[in-house]
Structure formats: C-alpha cells, structure tokens
Design an enzyme around this catalytic site. Structure first.
Site, PDB file in Angstrom:
ATOM      1  N   LYS A   1       6.359   2.761  -1.631  1.00  0.00           N
ATOM      2  CA  LYS A   1       6.476   1.303  -1.597  1.00  0.00           C
ATOM      3  C   LYS A   1       7.397   0.823  -0.464  1.00  0.00           C
ATOM      4  CE  LYS A   1       4.354   0.624  -5.736  1.00  0.00           C
ATOM      5  NZ  LYS A   1       4.001   1.959  -6.265  1.00  0.00           N
TER       6      LYS A   1
HETATM    7  C1  LIG Z   1       2.939   2.418  -7.045  1.00  0.00           C
HETATM    8  C2  LIG Z   1       2.817   3.885  -7.186  1.00  0.00           C
HETATM    9  C3  LIG Z   1       1.568   4.524  -7.299  1.00  0.00           C
HETATM   10  C4  LIG Z   1       0.265   3.754  -7.383  1.00  0.00           C
HETATM   11  O1  LIG Z   1      -0.036   3.074  -6.178  1.00  0.00           O
HETATM   12  P1  LIG Z   1      -1.122   1.894  -6.187  1.00  0.00           P
HETATM   13  O2  LIG Z   1      -1.062   1.318  -4.813  1.00  0.00           O
HETATM   14  O3  LIG Z   1      -0.632   0.924  -7.240  1.00  0.00           O
HETATM   15  O4  LIG Z   1      -2.440   2.477  -6.528  1.00  0.00           O
HETATM   16  C5  LIG Z   1       1.531   5.906  -7.345  1.00  0.00           C
HETATM   17  N1  LIG Z   1       2.668   6.633  -7.315  1.00  0.00           N
HETATM   18  C6  LIG Z   1       3.885   6.057  -7.217  1.00  0.00           C
HETATM   19  C7  LIG Z   1       5.095   6.918  -7.211  1.00  0.00           C
HETATM   20  C8  LIG Z   1       4.014   4.663  -7.147  1.00  0.00           C
HETATM   21  O5  LIG Z   1       5.230   4.090  -7.067  1.00  0.00           O
END
Ligand SMILES: *Cc1c(COP(=O)(O)O)cnc(C)c1O
Length: 464
Positions: A112
């Site tokens: 993120k």
């Molecule tokens: C947010 C997240 C995901 C999922 O990603 P999306 O874009 O919502 O499909 C997978 N793994 C981790 C560690 C995350 O923080």
C-alpha cells in the site's frame, strides 16, 4: 486525459479532480477514457532503469495535465526516498522460474505504501495550488490505514480519519496507526467489524451535503491514483525478467482487486503479461465468480491473511466495465444487485473476456501455513500469510514463462502466523524497531453515523 465513471452518470473529470474525489458521485469508479500504449522499444528501455525513472515513464501520460514532468519527477523521488531498499521493489528467486516481487520495503511494510506515499504528495501539491482543504476518511482492515496515516501525517491542508475494527487488526498494524503524533491524523477504533467501518465511510460519501461541507476525499483503492501508482511495478518486474521480448506471468494475492487490476492496466498498456492470476484465501468470491459466472456473497470468515478477508471487492467493478466494453448501464445494473445483497450473473460475452484476462485459485488456511513453512525450508524466504496465498496458487500455474508472485507485506507485520508456521519470529526492520515502545493515541467510537459526523466536524473545527 479525461476520466469516466464505470456507471456512466457522473461528470467526466481530469486527473486532479478524479484524484481529489475518489468515488464518483454516481457511486462508480473512475477509469481513463482511453489507455495509453507504450511501444516495445519504450518498454525495452525500462529494463534495469531506476524504479523512479520507470514510474515517471509509466505515469506521465495519465497525469500530464495536472503535473508537468519535472513536478511529477520530484513527487516520485520524495515518495520512494523513505523505502528501505534501493531497488524499491526487488525481485528474489524462490524456485525454478518462480520469482517473488518484494513490495514490502516501504514505511509501513505493505505494498500500500507504493501508492499512498505518492498520493499524499500529489494531493498536497494540488492543494498547495488551489489553497483548498480536504478531509480524508477511510476504512481499513489494517494495511491501508497505516499506509494512509504514515503518508498524510503532518501534511498541510489535510485531515485524515481512519476507521478500523476495534481489536481486529494486528498489534503492528494498530501501532502504525496510533503512534504517529501529528495533529491532523485521527485513528478511530470502531466497535464493529471491517464491513461496519466500510459501511459508515460509504454513508458519509453518500451524504452529499456533508461531503461538500468538509471536502471529503477517499484514499481507498477506489481512488484511481492508487491503481496508477501500482501499474509501475509490473513494468519494473516484467522488463527485469525479459519483457517485452518474452511474456511474464503474475500471481496476485487479492482482496479488493486493486493490485491485480493494476496488472491488467499494465497489460493493456503493452506489457506482455501471459497469465494474470487472482489468488484468494477461503474468502473466495472472486475465484467462485470467475469459475461459475455468478457472484454469490457469503459471510466473511476471518483468516490468517486478514487484508484479503473481503466479500465485496470494489475494484472488480473496473474489470466488469472493461469486460462489458464500456457498457456503463450494464455495470450499474449488476452493481445494483450487489448493493441489494443479491447474487449477480455475468453475461456470457463479458464472462469469456474476464476468463481470458484472469485465472484464479483459492488456498485453505492449512495450505497457507504449509506454504510459509515449505518456502522457508526450501528457499530461505519468510513469507507473510498473504504472500503465501499467492505463492501457493502460483505453484499450481508454473509454466514456460517466468512467474512473478507479488509479496504484499513483510512477514514481521504478521509475526504470530509466521512463527506458528516456521518457529521463527520475524523481526521488524531496524528503522522501526522501537514501534512497541512509542506512545499510542486512539479514539474509541460507537458504530453510529451521527456520532461519527459530529466527531469529524469537531476535530476539523467546523462544529456548529
Ligand atoms: C491490501 C492487501 C492485499 C489485497 O490487495 P487488493 O488490492 O485489495 O486486492 C493483499 N495483501 C496485503 C498484505 C494487503 O495489505
């Protein structure tokens, strides 16, 4: 470049307005009106280039009217300077033809950070020009909230409110949200689960008077700017492994479908991606939808990969829009069914297009633990449970092309699950080793819209 809503009933916006808004006013998600195409020569020239340089070349056509190249270049440099690895998104090999793309070297140890660090800087630059203020409200199951708080803490013109389910995020995730001490960030522990948090945030966005009064902005992956920043690492990894001269496969641990959708955008821009594989835990609505053609929601069951414990996958709407060739009315009809809590069936043509674009697989909790243990034993690599879901699905799909599995979080963010599987307790990187000694600041709130509205108005100094 103009942006259109997947539901076709909101005004077309430029990049800056689409970024500042997040969700379109008709409830849809913004997408670029046309997708820029990079030539094979342009893609080949990215191989081995610094991450920041690839980011500039990939994102420039999407944002040109909002930021000139020099400005974009400065924002990108700032966004990734705080990462704990010079490659930003390094690749390690974990088996024959199988590579891990480590996306966890940012300040909050999950992928993120790639989007949020840049989004914070782009929003601040836009606000500095306009002299405006925004109020960001987001819901999180852990990683989005910590990345947003880290990115927006101390920025002028922005207040950030993050709702997380009280007692249902990991210790590290909670501390990353509650220990930054900037006065403009507000961590709110809501009495309820993630769906309650998400529902209250949607209520605020649907209250158009409140939305306009406080300048509400969204930073969940419904925000196009987040998807945009995530396209970059597909190009970085793909060209490092031989694209455009050969195709590369990607497996993506998936919850809200944002990350894997960024891969689909990279493909449509010209990166030769062979297969794009959606990996889910036992909350497998995406896998079942692709298999059966009907999206049937089931109650969310907690898992050891909590950032993927989702049944309403918001960015799937963007894939549906492309699969329907831009038929916004058809998308709006499907989303109305979803909102009413009813299953919705995808018509044969669009379903065939979705299946051509995405493969999928589901992983049980048992397999996830076994994959963490096996990968540690065989490759010496500690996986977080989300990344392990990806690796388990990828191993079923290994073929002639190189396979890249996205490692979405650092194992130290989920130390209990990793220790249970391997006996090894992963340590936090040096730069955040004192996280457990920093003082916490958090406000507990009830699952109540009126109270939430009043709290936000009071904190931003607009109380009646
Ligand atoms: C947010 C997240 C995901 C999922 O990603 P999306 O874009 O919502 O499909 C997978 N793994 C981790 C560690 C995350 O923080």
């Amino acid at each position: 470049m103009r942006y259109i809503s997947t539901r076709g009933a909101a005004p077309l916006l430029g990049f800056e307005a689409a970024m500042m808004t997040g969700l379109a006013r008709d409830g849809g998600l913004y997408l670029p009106e046309s997708i820029p195409h990079l030539t094979a020569a342009e893609i080949a020239a990215m191989a081995g280039a610094p991450y920041e340089e690839i980011a500039l070349r990939v994102m420039r056509p999407f944002v040109a009217e909002a930021f000139d190249s020099a400005t974009l270049s400065r924002l990108i440099a700032g966004a990734y300077a705080g990462f704990g690895h010079p490659a930003r998104a390094p690749i390690v090999q974990i088996g024959p033809g199988h590579f891990l793309l480590e996306l966890f070297h940012g300040p909050t140890l999950a992928f993120k950070d790639f989007a949020m660090q840049l989004l914070g800087r782009m929003m601040q630059a836009a606000l500095a020009r306009s002299g405006g203020r925004v109020t960001i409200v987001g819901a999180t199951s852990g990683d989005t909230g910590s990345a947003a708080i880290e990115a927006f803490a101390g920025l002028a013109g922005v207040d950030v409110f993050i709702l997380f389910p009280d007692g249902r995020v990991s210790d590290v995730q909670r501390r990353q949200m509650t220990t930054p001490d900037a006065p403009n960030v507000h961590a709110l522990a809501l009495s309820g689960d993630f769906d309650d948090c998400q529902a209250r945030v949607k209520d605020l966005f649907n209250d158009h008077a409140f939305r306009d009064r406080v300048g509400l902005a969204g930073v969940n992956s419904i925000n196009w700017a987040r998807i945009l920043a995530q396209i970059v690492y597909y190009f970085a990894a793909g060209t490092a492994l031989g694209a455009p001269h050969r195709a590369v496969d990607f497996t993506v641990p998936t919850g809200n479908f944002g990350d894997v959708f960024a891969g689909e955008m990279a493909r449509r821009m010209g990166l030769p991606i062979g297969r794009l594989i959606v990996a889910t835990n036992h909350n497998d609505i995406l896998h079942r939808t692709l298999e059966t053609g009907t999206a049937t929601p089931e109650p969310v069951r907690p898992s050891i990969s909590p950032s993927m414990d989702i049944q309403v996958s918001s960015n799937f709407e963007r894939a549906l829009y492309l699969a329907h060739d831009g038929d916004a009315a058809a998308v709006a009809a499907l989303m109305a069914e979803q909102k009413a809590g009813r299953p919705f069936a995808i018509a044969p043509g669009p379903l065939a297009r979705l299946r051509a674009a995405f493969a999928s697989g589901r992983v049980s909790e048992e397999e996830t633990r076994a994959t963490i243990a096996r990968t540690q034993a065989q490759a010496g690599e500690l996986l977080c449970p989300h990344s392990a879901v990806g690796v388990a699905v990828a191993e079923r799909h290994l073929g002639a092309a190189p396979m890249v599995t996205l490692a979405t979080a650092h194992p130290a963010k989920f130390p209990d699950a990793v220790e249970a599987a391997t006996g090894i307790r992963p340590a936090l990187p040096e730069r955040m080793a004192d996280l457990h000694r920093r003082p916490e600041r958090v406000t507990r709130i009830a699952n109540d819209l009126g109270g939430l509205r009043a709290l936000i108005l009071e904190r931003i100094g607009q109380a009646a």
